[in-house]
Design an enzyme around this catalytic site. Structure first.
Site, PDB file in Angstrom:
ATOM      1  N   ASP A 280     -81.277 -37.020  35.826  1.00 47.27           N
ATOM      2  CA  ASP A 280     -81.130 -36.728  37.243  1.00 47.27           C
ATOM      3  C   ASP A 280     -82.135 -37.597  37.980  1.00 47.27           C
ATOM      4  O   ASP A 280     -83.341 -37.330  37.959  1.00 47.27           O
ATOM      5  CB  ASP A 280     -81.400 -35.241  37.504  1.00 47.27           C
ATOM      6  CG  ASP A 280     -81.296 -34.873  38.982  1.00 47.27           C
ATOM      7  OD1 ASP A 280     -81.075 -35.773  39.816  1.00 47.27           O
ATOM      8  OD2 ASP A 280     -81.461 -33.677  39.299  1.00 47.27           O
TER       9      ASP A 280
ATOM     10  N   SER B  13     -75.423 -51.519  49.385  1.00 45.38           N
ATOM     11  CA  SER B  13     -74.147 -51.404  50.094  1.00 45.38           C
ATOM     12  C   SER B  13     -74.236 -51.956  51.510  1.00 45.38           C
ATOM     13  O   SER B  13     -75.316 -52.110  52.090  1.00 45.38           O
ATOM     14  CB  SER B  13     -73.628 -49.971  50.131  1.00 45.38           C
ATOM     15  OG  SER B  13     -74.053 -49.296  51.299  1.00 45.38           O
TER      16      SER B  13
ATOM     17  N   LYS C 140     -79.573 -45.856  52.853  1.00 41.37           N
ATOM     18  CA  LYS C 140     -79.414 -47.171  52.240  1.00 41.37           C
ATOM     19  C   LYS C 140     -80.289 -48.221  52.945  1.00 41.37           C
ATOM     20  O   LYS C 140     -80.807 -49.146  52.305  1.00 41.37           O
ATOM     21  CB  LYS C 140     -77.944 -47.601  52.268  1.00 41.37           C
ATOM     22  CG  LYS C 140     -77.063 -46.878  51.265  1.00 41.37           C
ATOM     23  CD  LYS C 140     -77.416 -47.269  49.829  1.00 41.37           C
ATOM     24  CE  LYS C 140     -76.394 -46.733  48.834  1.00 41.37           C
ATOM     25  NZ  LYS C 140     -76.661 -47.192  47.464  1.00 41.37           N
TER      26      LYS C 140
ATOM     27  N   TYR D  51     -75.736 -41.690  54.945  1.00 39.96           N
ATOM     28  CA  TYR D  51     -75.548 -42.767  53.974  1.00 39.96           C
ATOM     29  C   TYR D  51     -76.205 -44.059  54.461  1.00 39.96           C
ATOM     30  O   TYR D  51     -76.992 -44.694  53.750  1.00 39.96           O
ATOM     31  CB  TYR D  51     -74.052 -42.976  53.747  1.00 39.96           C
ATOM     32  CG  TYR D  51     -73.701 -43.975  52.670  1.00 39.96           C
ATOM     33  CD1 TYR D  51     -74.303 -43.935  51.420  1.00 39.96           C
ATOM     34  CD2 TYR D  51     -72.732 -44.955  52.893  1.00 39.96           C
ATOM     35  CE1 TYR D  51     -73.970 -44.839  50.425  1.00 39.96           C
ATOM     36  CE2 TYR D  51     -72.380 -45.868  51.906  1.00 39.96           C
ATOM     37  CZ  TYR D  51     -73.006 -45.806  50.675  1.00 39.96           C
ATOM     38  OH  TYR D  51     -72.672 -46.709  49.685  1.00 39.96           O
TER      39      TYR D  51
END
Length: 682
Positions: free
Chosen positions: A487, A567, A584, A580
């Site tokens: 994890d 990304s 990022k 998100y």
């Protein structure tokens, strides 16, 4: 030692191969060879050999007497018929009539006599097998036999225990050994076994089972004699109780074994395997361990895997690894100086035409901890560790009788610098990432698994980390790597996983920090819990992984590569992707900070910015939904870039591999999206 013969298994193997058109004798030989090869106390990694004399049909239809003998590169435990190449028997035996025959010429002559020109090289002991007057011949390097012969009075012991066996003093394998054995065989025509001092044992019979079980009976007899000796012959030195973990010292060992290359910042590394057991610790903890492990090898061919001797090191204490490192440096300096002197005096003895191999050790005997063996790959390290375990067994049993007295350095040098081995080494080619250890997070499927496969194809040893316990094991098995459940949002889980990788391979050179998820929501309405989860996975998880990997890389002191999956949201945020995109973007800043702080250590830190690739995050269903919302077909949506090409998972995986190799790029983002102006780096 007990016989492993099974009538039902024998019949099953023979029937299987005979149905496929194989000669019965050769099918039988496959079964009995495997019986010997699966027992590590008889045979290890290419050691030993077997043969069968039979008749095959030549291309013109004529019958040809041949000997099918184990071929170079084949392991007896898993041998197939192709691993027992057929050689014309009469012509092979006739080679013994030569007065002399160089190793290279012997191999050439044996290849000339192969029934199949594409077959592997026959064993260097093929001529000897041809001279033994029996259909089946078995040869092993049994630990028990070697323990008895590697003693000051080894020959006398052997003659006492095996009065009916032919005894041959040590001669280097190959043509000279065949000549020596031919002379001994002529003097004892009724013998059915032969013991080569400080080398191994031969048994033979026209019946396959009798030859095999004769081997087992003689080795068992040797084991019974050894059992009469002292079972724990070493005097133990007191060791500290606060020992460092193997995973803490393996990167230090591995870093010291890495050799600089002609390209600045690039190293020729090693992979390390660790072993421990009560028997191993008895030797490692012995007061005279340094003397014992410096005497030589159990059998001469072991020098190819573990060199002439190992290094004994004191126990490493937790929190005092600098002390251990200093002891290691002194020991390595002494070892290298000794190796150079060993090479120079023996090279002069044989004519001065040898080229010195690297002078670094392959084995460390660490008090209180165990043995560490190095190889050019995980497989090579395992082979070396297996050989060392066998060596520990042989040494212990020999010391239990009269003492450990192996071959002198001259004989070991002749094997280490054998012309046949030099030719083999010169033909070895390595892939770009050979000897490097890579960790891929989120690697159980999708992009992560594609990256792991690409790294493996480039030669790296790969550990796959993923929270999906069931799939990570299957993914790792599919590429021949290590699978660990981890994890990444739990710092302790990450530290344990990196320690496990270090314990399995010796360290870490490449981190592909890929695990992540696309958490959606507008900034003013998304829950705090979702925001925290996004940062836990997409920022903190990457930091925990990088931090743990960098600690290992710093201990190795040979640089390394960090590659993050950022990304396009990091540079081209979209609506309702706040958690998100911001996590990022923070990750991209983290990547650059690692570049700043660890560049001086030769550790690169880069990122890949990919968009619109079909993975576990962007499923076919998601593609269909997004394309429909934009009034596009799925194909048009996936090709919605300047190049009008769909970006494939393999394209993105190649970008990660490129940055893992990049020697002079750090703090960089490599975009793989087919061309998206809004996501272009500025």
């Amino acid at each position: 030692m007990k016989s492993r013969w099974s009538d039902s298994e024998f019949q099953s193997v023979v029937d299987f191969y005979v149905r496929s058109g194989l000669n019965v004798d050769l099918a039988t030989r496959v079964y009995t060879t495997r019986l010997l090869g699966i027992d590590p106390e008889l045979v290890l990694h290419g050691g030993g050999n077997t043969s069968v004399k039979t008749v095959l049909i030549d291309a013109d239809g004529s019958e040809v007497p041949v000997i099918c003998v184990k071929g170079s590169g084949w392991d007896m435990g898993t041998i197939e018929p192709a691993g027992l190449p057929a050689v014309r028997l009469a012509e092979l035996a006739a080679l013994a009539r030569f007065d002399t025959l160089s190793d290279i010429e012997m191999v050439r002559q044996q290849r000339r006599l192969l029934m199949d020109p594409s077959a592997p090289n026959p064993s260097v002991e093929a001529i000897l097998h041809a001279l033994i007057p029996a259909r089946h011949v078995d040869h092993t390097h049994a630990n028990a036999i070697v323990s008895l012969t590697n003693q000051p009075n080894g020959e006398a012991l052997i003659r006492e225990i095996f009065p009916d066996s032919i005894i041959v003093p040590y001669v280097m394998p190959g043509f000279d050994l065949a000549k020596a054995c031919a002379k001994a065989l002529a003097a004892a025509p009724g013998a059915s076994s032969m013991i080569l001092l400080k080398h191994g044992i031969f048994t033979w019979s026209d019946d396959a089972r009798q030859s095999y079980e004769a081997m087992i009976e003689l080795v068992d007899r040797a084991e019974h004699r050894l059992a009469k000796g002292r079972q724990r012959p070493f005097t133990a030195a007191v060791q500290p109780s606060d020992l460092a973990a193997p995973s803490d010292i393996m990167p230090i060992l591995r870093g010291r074994l890495a050799q600089p290359t002609a390209v600045e910042g690039m190293y020729k590394r090693m992979v390390i395997a660790f072993r421990t057991s009560p028997a191993i610790l008895d030797l490692c903890n012995a007061v005279d361990a340094a003397d014992i492990v410096s005497r030589g090898n159990a059998t001469p061919e072991h020098v190819i895997h573990i060199k002439r001797k190992g290094i004994a090191l004191p126990a490493p204490q937790a929190g005092k690894l600098d002390v251990f490192a200093a002891e290691l440096d002194r020991a390595l300096a002494d070892y290298v100086a000794d190796y150079r002197a060993y090479f120079e005096r023996n090279n002069a003895r044989v004519g001065g035409d040898r080229v010195m191999l690297d002078p670094l050790p392959r084995v460390f005997y660490v008090a209180g901890v165990g043995i560490f063996a190095a190889g050019a790959s995980a497989k090579g390290a395992k082979v070396a560790a297996d050989v060392v375990e066998a060596t520990v067994d042989v040494i212990t049993k020999a010391e239990g009788i009269d003492g450990w007295d192996p071959l002198p350095e001259t004989d070991l040098f002749d094997i280490e610098y054998w012309s046949l081995e030099q030719v083999k080494l010169s033909k070895q080619a390595e892939k770009p990432l050979s000897r490097q250890i890579a960790v891929v997070t989120g690697g159980a499927g999708g992009l992560g698994l594609a990256i792991a496969k690409a790294l493996r194809e480039e030669g790296a040893e790969v550990a796959i980390l993923d929270i999906a316990a069931d799939s990570v094991a299957a993914a790792a098995k599919s590429i021949g790597g290590l699978g660990l459940c981890c994890d990444v949002t739990d710092a302790a889980s990450v530290d344990n996983a990196i320690a496990a990788v270090a314990a399995a391979y010796g360290g870490v050179d490449i981190l592909i920090s890929n695990a992540g998820a696309a958490f959606q929501g507008a900034l003013t309405s998304v829950s705090d819990e979702t925001f925290h989860r996004a940062f836990a996975l997409n920022f903190w998880g990457h930091h925990y992984m990088a931090r743990a990997a960098v600690r290992v890389m710093e201990a190795q002191a040979t640089g390394g590569a960090l590659v993050f999956n950022v990304s396009k949201q990091a540079v081209n945020p979209g609506p309702d992707f706040g958690p998100y995109g911001t996590s990022k973007a923070a990750l991209m800043a983290l990547m650059r900070q690692y570049a700043v702080e660890h560049g001086a250590s030769g550790i690169t830190s880069n990122a890949v910015n990919a968009d619109r690739i079909r993975t576990g995050l962007m499923t076919d269903e998601m593609v269909a939904e997004r394309s429909k919302a934009r009034g596009l077909t799925p194909e048009a949506y996936m090709r919605g870039n300047l190049l009008k090409r769909e970006v494939l998972t393999s394209d993105v995986a190649a970008a990660f591999v490129h940055l893992a190799k990049a020697r002079t790029s750090t703090g960089a983002v490599l975009t793989v999206d087919g061309g998206n102006v809004a996501a272009m780096m500025r």
